[in-house]
Design a protein around this motif. Structure first.
Motif, mmCIF file in Angstrom:
data_model
loop_
_atom_site.group_PDB
_atom_site.id
_atom_site.type_symbol
_atom_site.label_atom_id
_atom_site.label_comp_id
_atom_site.label_asym_id
_atom_site.label_seq_id
_atom_site.Cartn_x
_atom_site.Cartn_y
_atom_site.Cartn_z
ATOM 1 N N VAL A 41 -6.060 55.610 5.212
ATOM 2 C CA VAL A 41 -7.326 56.344 5.279
ATOM 3 C C VAL A 41 -8.260 55.768 4.218
ATOM 4 C CG1 VAL A 41 -8.432 58.606 5.208
ATOM 5 C CG2 VAL A 41 -6.082 58.388 6.054
ATOM 6 N N VAL A 42 -9.237 54.989 4.679
ATOM 7 C CA VAL A 42 -10.166 54.289 3.788
ATOM 8 C C VAL A 42 -11.468 55.087 3.749
ATOM 9 C CG1 VAL A 42 -11.337 52.114 3.321
ATOM 10 C CG2 VAL A 42 -9.105 52.112 4.467
ATOM 11 N N ARG A 43 -11.929 55.416 2.544
ATOM 12 C CA ARG A 43 -13.080 56.314 2.413
ATOM 13 C C ARG A 43 -14.153 55.724 1.504
ATOM 14 N NH1 ARG A 43 -10.587 61.715 0.121
ATOM 15 N NH2 ARG A 43 -9.918 60.248 -1.487
ATOM 16 N N GLY A 44 -15.395 56.133 1.730
ATOM 17 C CA GLY A 44 -16.474 55.698 0.864
ATOM 18 C C GLY A 44 -17.808 56.227 1.350
ATOM 19 N N ARG A 45 -18.869 55.676 0.774
ATOM 20 C CA ARG A 45 -20.222 56.130 1.102
ATOM 21 C C ARG A 45 -21.174 54.945 1.009
ATOM 22 N NH1 ARG A 45 -23.455 61.137 -1.937
ATOM 23 N NH2 ARG A 45 -24.643 61.819 -0.102
ATOM 24 N N VAL A 46 -22.130 54.887 1.925
ATOM 25 C CA VAL A 46 -23.106 53.805 1.928
ATOM 26 C C VAL A 46 -24.436 54.331 1.396
ATOM 27 C CG1 VAL A 46 -24.366 52.138 3.337
ATOM 28 C CG2 VAL A 46 -21.977 52.676 3.876
ATOM 29 N N LEU A 47 -24.978 53.644 0.394
ATOM 30 C CA LEU A 47 -26.236 54.035 -0.228
ATOM 31 C C LEU A 47 -27.210 52.858 -0.202
ATOM 32 C CD1 LEU A 47 -24.899 55.837 -3.440
ATOM 33 C CD2 LEU A 47 -25.500 56.895 -1.250
ATOM 34 N N ALA A 48 -28.497 53.179 -0.355
ATOM 35 C CA ALA A 48 -29.498 52.116 -0.446
ATOM 36 C C ALA A 48 -29.407 51.402 -1.791
ATOM 37 C CB ALA A 48 -30.897 52.695 -0.243
ATOM 38 N N ALA A 75 -29.861 57.821 -2.299
ATOM 39 C CA ALA A 75 -30.562 57.305 -1.120
ATOM 40 C C ALA A 75 -29.500 56.892 -0.112
ATOM 41 C CB ALA A 75 -31.462 56.134 -1.498
ATOM 42 N N GLU A 76 -28.885 57.890 0.539
ATOM 43 C CA GLU A 76 -27.781 57.619 1.448
ATOM 44 C C GLU A 76 -28.282 56.981 2.743
ATOM 45 O OE1 GLU A 76 -28.935 62.010 1.657
ATOM 46 O OE2 GLU A 76 -28.338 60.608 0.073
ATOM 47 N N VAL A 77 -27.429 56.204 3.356
ATOM 48 C CA VAL A 77 -27.789 55.481 4.576
ATOM 49 C C VAL A 77 -26.859 55.949 5.696
ATOM 50 C CG1 VAL A 77 -28.099 53.236 5.662
ATOM 51 C CG2 VAL A 77 -28.518 53.512 3.203
ATOM 52 N N GLY A 78 -27.426 56.674 6.647
ATOM 53 C CA GLY A 78 -26.646 57.201 7.757
ATOM 54 C C GLY A 78 -26.704 56.331 8.996
ATOM 55 N N ASP A 79 -25.711 56.529 9.858
ATOM 56 C CA ASP A 79 -25.664 55.883 11.173
ATOM 57 C C ASP A 79 -25.686 54.364 11.084
ATOM 58 O OD1 ASP A 79 -25.394 56.050 13.930
ATOM 59 O OD2 ASP A 79 -27.554 55.894 14.267
ATOM 60 N N VAL A 80 -24.921 53.806 10.131
ATOM 61 C CA VAL A 80 -24.731 52.359 10.084
ATOM 62 C C VAL A 80 -23.249 52.065 10.301
ATOM 63 C CG1 VAL A 80 -26.693 51.903 8.580
ATOM 64 C CG2 VAL A 80 -24.445 52.337 7.574
ATOM 65 N N THR A 88 -13.855 49.826 13.062
ATOM 66 C CA THR A 88 -15.222 50.189 12.686
ATOM 67 C C THR A 88 -15.400 51.699 12.701
ATOM 68 O OG1 THR A 88 -16.053 50.092 14.960
ATOM 69 C CG2 THR A 88 -16.126 48.048 13.661
ATOM 70 N N ALA A 89 -16.439 52.152 12.004
ATOM 71 C CA ALA A 89 -16.822 53.563 11.993
ATOM 72 C C ALA A 89 -18.305 53.632 11.670
ATOM 73 C CB ALA A 89 -16.013 54.345 10.972
ATOM 74 N N GLN A 90 -18.922 54.754 12.002
ATOM 75 C CA GLN A 90 -20.325 54.984 11.678
ATOM 76 C C GLN A 90 -20.429 55.944 10.504
ATOM 77 O OE1 GLN A 90 -21.430 52.334 13.902
ATOM 78 N NE2 GLN A 90 -23.243 53.629 13.565
ATOM 79 N N THR A 91 -21.352 55.683 9.601
ATOM 80 C CA THR A 91 -21.591 56.646 8.525
ATOM 81 C C THR A 91 -22.259 57.883 9.090
ATOM 82 O OG1 THR A 91 -23.746 55.656 8.021
ATOM 83 C CG2 THR A 91 -21.847 54.835 6.795
ATOM 84 N N ASP A 92 -21.976 59.042 8.484
ATOM 85 C CA ASP A 92 -22.645 60.267 8.910
ATOM 86 C C ASP A 92 -24.024 60.339 8.254
ATOM 87 O OD1 ASP A 92 -22.330 61.174 6.286
ATOM 88 O OD2 ASP A 92 -20.724 62.567 6.780
ATOM 89 N N GLU A 93 -24.728 61.443 8.438
ATOM 90 C CA GLU A 93 -26.096 61.533 7.931
ATOM 91 C C GLU A 93 -26.185 61.487 6.420
ATOM 92 O OE1 GLU A 93 -27.839 65.147 9.214
ATOM 93 O OE2 GLU A 93 -26.363 66.446 8.246
ATOM 94 N N GLU A 94 -25.061 61.775 5.732
ATOM 95 C CA GLU A 94 -25.048 61.694 4.272
ATOM 96 C C GLU A 94 -24.488 60.371 3.769
ATOM 97 O OE1 GLU A 94 -26.318 63.935 2.212
ATOM 98 O OE2 GLU A 94 -26.943 65.228 3.861
#
Length: 327
Positions: A41-48, A75-80, A88-94
């Motif tokens: 289970v690989v986790r993280g967050r995408v930000l600008a 400055a989170e980046v969603g749906d990437v 693959t996976a898509q980031t959520d709105e946060e």
């Protein structure tokens, strides 16, 4: 009134979030992942962009307040699209993502390279060893380090004015976790009501104080249309314990917490949901001590045959058999 205020909060959040769709991914924030019998289970967050700055003890409180507030101006980046190999996976709105990779026969620490466009980062994943005797789940606030989480104003002050270099970790907590971990044999996990924005800071605190590394289960402080912060401390901690017991079905668990937020009741409920899986409960008594509700829950846990060590420090737990093996 609460519902009305929550809806205002949602409107404000949405206004501040306008333009999010046109943000470009500039950084991937890695969170420590874990393994189930089937997946990594690989986790993280995408930000600008990242807003963290190095912590040092000499920084004044106003600088710490500004830095802490910057952690929430994400400055989170969603749906990437986020990828690791063919998964693959898509980031959520946060901006959060979870990748489920096939698990192989390896154990211990793994580094999974995650990509978003041309950006990449190594996300650590802890895979429990086959010789583990048990798993550990510990609270953080007033269990591993002093925060005053049971007193709102004190907790807010400590959170705003401190940094990773000034946070006070209990020395006996370091000794206890080292003993339970057995040099990495037994997997250690941390659960807190702190926001995911604090993941980097908490990881830094733990590294500085030699607390065993392990996956953290923090909270998303997003606002829904029915409440300000989704769920409660107890809901979050109980759900995290459920996830981990499902991920490690062969292991018993040692649960560590404190009396400030009534962890005894949360652990009692977990013991009822997972009969035979809770091996021991360890509780640090805060300055307010053990109230009647806590004592009733502690007695109920002991009635299930589960030993409970409770006191102002961890001396009783440290004096117990170091192995705590389930033969």
């Amino acid at each position: 009134m609460k519902l009305w205020l929550a809806r205002i909060g949602v409107w404000i959040e949405r206004q501040l979030g306008r333009g999010r769709a046109v943000r470009q991914a500039g950084a991937i924030v890695p969170y420590i992942g874990y393994a189930t019998p089937e997946h990594l289970v690989v986790r993280g967050r995408v930000l600008a962009k990242l807003r963290d700055k190095p912590a040092y003890g000499g920084r004044n409180r106003w600088c710490n307040v500004r830095q802490t507030l910057r952690l929430f101006l994400t400055a989170e980046v969603g749906d990437v699209t986020v990828s690791a190999g063919d998964v693959t996976a898509q980031t959520d709105e946060e901006g959060y993502f979870t990748l489920l990779l096939p698990r192989d026969d390896q154990e211990g620490w793994r580094e999974i390279t995650v990509h978003v466009g041309e950006i990449s980062v190594a996300c650590p994943v802890m895979v429990a060893r086959t010789d583990a005797h048990f798993a550990v789940v510990s609270d953080i606030d007033d269990t591993m380090m002093h925060t005053g989480a049971y007193a709102l104003t004190r907790n807010l002050w400590n959170s705003l004015t401190g940094n990773a270099a000034t946070r006070v970790v209990f020395p006996d907590a370091v000794a206890l976790m080292a003993k339970l971990s057995e040099d990495g044999r037994n997997p250690v996990h941390y659960v807190s009501s702190s926001p995911w924005n604090f993941h980097g800071m908490l990881t830094d605190v733990f590294d500085r104080n030699a607390l065993p590394r392990g996956p953290m289960f923090l909270r998303d402080y997003g606002i829904s249309e029915t409440q300000f912060i989704t769920g409660t401390h107890g809901d979050h901690k109980g759900a995290s314990i459920d996830v981990l017991m499902s991920a490690l079905p062969e292991l018993p668990f040692v649960l560590i917490g404190d009396t400030g937020q009534h962890d005894a009741g949360i652990y009692l409920s977990a013991a009822h949901r997972h009969p035979g899986r809770v091996q021991q409960v360890i509780l640090r008594a805060t300055a307010d001590g053990v109230d009647a509700a806590d004592q009733a829950d502690i007695d109920a846990i002991r009635a299930l045959g589960i030993p409970v060590d409770v006191g102002p420090d961890y001396s009783a737990a440290l004096s117990r058999d170091a192995a705590r093996r389930s033969e």
